[in-house]
Write an enzyme that holds these catalytic residues in place. Structure first.
Site, PDB file in Angstrom:
ATOM      1  N   GLU A  76      -0.943  52.686 -12.782  1.00  0.00           N
ATOM      2  CA  GLU A  76      -2.268  52.175 -13.098  1.00  0.00           C
ATOM      3  C   GLU A  76      -2.198  51.202 -14.273  1.00  0.00           C
ATOM      4  O   GLU A  76      -1.635  51.531 -15.320  1.00  0.00           O
ATOM      5  CB  GLU A  76      -3.209  53.308 -13.500  1.00  0.00           C
ATOM      6  CG  GLU A  76      -3.489  54.336 -12.426  1.00  0.00           C
ATOM      7  CD  GLU A  76      -4.292  55.521 -12.947  1.00  0.00           C
ATOM      8  OE1 GLU A  76      -5.012  56.122 -12.148  1.00  0.00           O
ATOM      9  OE2 GLU A  76      -4.188  55.836 -14.157  1.00  0.00           O
ATOM     10  N   CYS A  77      -2.765  50.027 -14.113  1.00  0.00           N
ATOM     11  CA  CYS A  77      -3.034  49.086 -15.195  1.00  0.00           C
ATOM     12  C   CYS A  77      -1.780  48.785 -16.034  1.00  0.00           C
ATOM     13  O   CYS A  77      -0.960  47.969 -15.641  1.00  0.00           O
ATOM     14  CB  CYS A  77      -4.175  49.590 -16.064  1.00  0.00           C
ATOM     15  SG  CYS A  77      -4.966  48.278 -17.038  1.00  0.00           S
ATOM     16  N   GLY A  78      -1.598  49.455 -17.177  1.00  0.00           N
ATOM     17  CA  GLY A  78      -0.390  49.229 -17.963  1.00  0.00           C
ATOM     18  C   GLY A  78       0.861  49.566 -17.183  1.00  0.00           C
ATOM     19  O   GLY A  78       1.905  48.923 -17.345  1.00  0.00           O
TER      20      GLY A  78
ATOM     21  N   LEU B 282      -1.829  49.430  -9.208  1.00  0.00           N
ATOM     22  CA  LEU B 282      -3.169  48.863  -9.168  1.00  0.00           C
ATOM     23  C   LEU B 282      -3.782  48.844 -10.564  1.00  0.00           C
ATOM     24  O   LEU B 282      -3.342  49.564 -11.460  1.00  0.00           O
ATOM     25  CB  LEU B 282      -4.065  49.658  -8.218  1.00  0.00           C
ATOM     26  CG  LEU B 282      -4.349  51.133  -8.530  1.00  0.00           C
ATOM     27  CD1 LEU B 282      -5.581  51.598  -7.756  1.00  0.00           C
ATOM     28  CD2 LEU B 282      -3.181  52.042  -8.152  1.00  0.00           C
TER      29      LEU B 282
END
Length: 459
Positions: free
Chosen positions: A331-333, A433
């Protein structure tokens, strides 16, 4: 099982009102007095939740009416306060701020749902009697809500405090139960993104200690205790049972670079049959042997880019295991870390290289708010047709990508995603994502991860 837990909601008139200062300080002060405090954070915030967890020396849980059904919120509060004395819920933004003009999913709505009183924190900079008008407006705006007490923040002089206190109590009937004097510098360590995560702040414990001392000196703790109300008792019989049977081993990158994990997500994996192994991506030489899956949460990999880049053997380990088919959910990072590199201030730092993406950092948020996506491509974790609610918050930008938007696994119904209204890079058993997911409102999340890891383990 005590069943006697009592609670309160700490809210403000806006972001920056001082509610985090009050909430963290009050949590630490009550804990120092011997209370078992369980903190909650309203909304999808990770950083405030981290500071609350440090102040309570207990995990902080997120209550998000957008991401969770009402029954999930009540069940979370009930099960997590089984052995607690006090539940402290920190709101987000302004008391009545929601996703629309009706205040849907606001802190006020959450307080009403939980049946808990509000401790209202007001920034009193450059004002006196007008504070009473603001508090009175809040009292009258929604009379279902109980505003039990007021905390005056940014008080500059004894005269200012006296005038505001008298005005608030005369015109609203609500007691002033605390004061936060104006400080010459921020107590929380700050940077351009706001409060620094406690994992990156060397002075975290000193800041919490200072806040606890301020609350002990300037708050009427006895009055605040008298405001506390019983927390919802629904489903307060026992914790959920851990699933029996063969277990899988899931690695979690958790360090200064990767900090953003909802405690409930980790609970959901454990209860579904996973043993979690915490991994320091900055210092570990490689991923541990024997993993059945890997979960990489969000955080600020850009602040540790030099160290991540320097740990060549670890980056290669992640890339090699991805090539070998290890299920990886990022996720993200975590998505950024799986990219090829990130460019910061003209310097390029190599990353894990699972995906051919070069990232940069914008000066303003590139996505910020709730999101909804539907899986419309085959992927390792979500069945096609599954619709998921989540949250985005990122400053990162996609500078270069050798791919096509139509190959991304997820269609954004709301929010920004990775590119062109889509999210979810895929390779082998990897899905990366930008959207963060909160497990209590999304049972498909833990089910998907557990399903992919079990298939890999059996293979």
């Amino acid at each position: 099982m005590s069943g006697n837990c009592r609670g309160i909601v700490v809210a403000g008139l806006s972001g920056g009102s001082g509610k985090s200062v009050a909430a963290v300080g009050l949590t630490a002060c009550l804990r120092a007095a011997g209370e078992r405090v369980v903190p909650f954070k309203k909304g999808p915030d990770y950083i405030d939740a981290g500071w609350l967890s440090q102040a309570a020396q207990h995990p902080c849980y997120n209550l998000d009416p957008f991401l969770m059904a009402p029954e999930d919120i009540l069940a979370s509060v009930a099960r997590h306060t089984l052995d607690a004395d006090i539940a402290l819920v920190e709101g987000n933004r302004g008391l009545f701020d929601g996703v629309d003009a009706g205040g849907a999913y606001s802190t006020a709505e959450l307080a009403v749902q939980l049946g808990l009183p509000v401790l209202l924190v007001v920034n009193c900079s450059k004002t006196t009697r007008t504070v009473a008008a603001m508090v009175l407006g809040c009292r009258e705006f929604d009379q279902r809500l109980q505003i039990g007490g007021v905390v005056l923040n940014q008080i500059a002089t004894a005269r200012q405090e006296k005038v505001i206190r008298e005005a608030v109590e005369r015109y609203t009937g609500i007691p002033v139960v605390g004061v936060l004097p104006r400080q010459k510098k921020d107590i929380f360590p700050m940077r351009h993104l706001g409060i620094t995560p406690h994992q990156e702040a060397e002075s975290a414990q000193a800041a919490i200690g200072q806040l606890a001392g301020m609350v002990a000196q300037y708050f009427d703790i006895a009055a605040i205790r008298s405001l506390l109300a019983p927390v919802p008792q629904q489903a307060q019989s026992e914790s959920r049972a851990v699933r029996q049977g063969p277990r899988v081993v899931i690695g979690i990158l958790r360090d200064r670079a990767f900090q953003f994990y909802y405690e409930e997500n980790l609970e959901a994996l454990r209860e579904a049959g996973a043993d979690l192994v915490l991994i320091d991506a900055l210092n570990a030489a490689a991923l541990p042997v024997g993993l059945d899956g890997l979960y990489i949460g969000g955080g600020f990999p850009e602040t540790s880019a030099r160290e991540l880049a320097a740990n060549v053997s670890f980056r290669e380990s992640v890339r090699n295991t991805a090539e070998q088919g290890l299920p990886i959910y990022a996720e993200c990072g975590g998505l950024i870390f799986l990219g090829r590199s990130i460019i910061l201030d003209g310097s390029e730092y190599p990353l894990a290289g699972v995906f051919p993406v070069t990232f940069g950092m914008g000066k303003k948020p590139q996505a910020h708010g709730y999101s909804i996506f539907t899986a419309d491509r085959d992927n390792p974790f979500y069945a096609p047709g599954t619709t998921i609610k989540g949250h985005e918050f990122r400053y990162s930008t996609v500078l270069q990508w050798e791919g096509r938007a139509e190959d991304l696994a997820l269609r954004m119904e709301r929010g920004t995603g990775f590119m062109d209204g889509r999210d979810g890079l895929m390779k082998n058993n990897v899905l990366a994502l930008y959207t963060h997911v909160l497990a209590p409102g999304t049972p498909e999340w833990a089910e998907g991860i557990m399903g992919a890891t079990k298939v890999y383990k059996e293979r």
